[in-house]
Design an enzyme around this catalytic site. Sequence first.
Site, PDB file in Angstrom:
ATOM      1  N   TYR A  92       0.859  -1.189   0.000  1.00 57.58           N
ATOM      2  CA  TYR A  92       0.000   0.000   0.000  1.00 57.58           C
ATOM      3  C   TYR A  92       0.893   1.235   0.000  1.00 57.58           C
ATOM      4  O   TYR A  92       1.577   1.520   0.983  1.00 57.58           O
ATOM      5  CB  TYR A  92      -0.918  -0.016   1.212  1.00 57.58           C
ATOM      6  CG  TYR A  92      -1.868   1.154   1.345  1.00 57.58           C
ATOM      7  CD1 TYR A  92      -2.153   2.002   0.278  1.00 57.58           C
ATOM      8  CD2 TYR A  92      -2.506   1.403   2.557  1.00 57.58           C
ATOM      9  CE1 TYR A  92      -3.025   3.068   0.409  1.00 57.58           C
ATOM     10  CE2 TYR A  92      -3.393   2.455   2.704  1.00 57.58           C
ATOM     11  CZ  TYR A  92      -3.651   3.284   1.625  1.00 57.58           C
ATOM     12  OH  TYR A  92      -4.518   4.336   1.767  1.00 57.58           O
ATOM     13  N   LYS A 100      -1.758  -1.500  -3.822  1.00 61.81           N
ATOM     14  CA  LYS A 100      -2.743  -0.422  -3.797  1.00 61.81           C
ATOM     15  C   LYS A 100      -1.962   0.872  -3.968  1.00 61.81           C
ATOM     16  O   LYS A 100      -1.210   1.271  -3.082  1.00 61.81           O
ATOM     17  CB  LYS A 100      -3.524  -0.426  -2.483  1.00 61.81           C
ATOM     18  CG  LYS A 100      -4.514   0.733  -2.352  1.00 61.81           C
ATOM     19  CD  LYS A 100      -5.178   0.755  -0.981  1.00 61.81           C
ATOM     20  CE  LYS A 100      -6.110   1.948  -0.850  1.00 61.81           C
ATOM     21  NZ  LYS A 100      -6.721   2.045   0.510  1.00 61.81           N
TER      22      LYS A 100
END
Length: 293
Positions: free
Chosen positions: A135, A163
């Site tokens: 992320y 992400k």
Amino acid sequence: MNRLLLTGCGTALLTPFKNNEVDYQAFAASVERQVESGINFLVPLGSTAETPCLDDEERINLLECCREHAHGLPLVVGAGTNSFVHTVKNMKLLDSHGVDAFLIVVPYYNKPTQEGLYQYFKEIAQSTSKDIVLYNVPGRTGVNLATETTLRLAEIDNIIAIKEASSNYQQISEIICNAPAGFTVLSGNDNETLSLIASGAHGVISVASNIVPSLMMELVNAIRNGNLIKARNLHFKLMPLFKNCFVESNPIPAKAAMHALGLMDNSLRSPLTPASESTYQLMVDTLRQLDML
């Protein structure tokens, strides 16, 4: 090892509170609403969930509740901190309670080097048999996970996806272009869903889908099916919501919208506070424009 394939729209789930306690009934109803809307996967215990303000028992209970009501949807569970030791402890704490993959944020505040980031994520991946989703959100962490570092990490067997919330289109495009087969790229920003999926990203981890899961699924499916006229129209329709969900720190506006829909209390844990009166009214007006109220 069979890698989890994450595509489509996943929801970064909010955590409802009532009288400063977790409202598990509202959370279960929220998860059921996501399933009924056809969402592809769920992301509990991320930053949108106010996870830093949850204790261990609450996190376990939320994850078990999510698993119970997810009807088999994959769960990508937030576990990252800015400490290797604490992140591994989090993974061990949650591992047996319904995890399909762990979402691990770039360590915040420490500002590690790129080599430090590579070694950190490599050691995290080696510490679990579960899949890992990177992320990257430099606006919150203070450091960017560079293209080259992401691509190095993508070669590790159980690092399956990223992400990407850097809003750096060139960087994300280079990752999409050069990533090995089986590594998926997910937009971390709702307002970049159209541009990134059209450029080859595999989906989005969405805040807005807490509020409008069916519309987000419609948008993602339109893009993936090549219906760009429909996708563009949906994108413009949803743009005010995408923008207004961040007029105050996430998840403050999203919680306000969910309260306006009667789905949870407008309650957050300190240091976050409920939306200002003007932001609350803005979210009400946004929902009315979408014919949600």
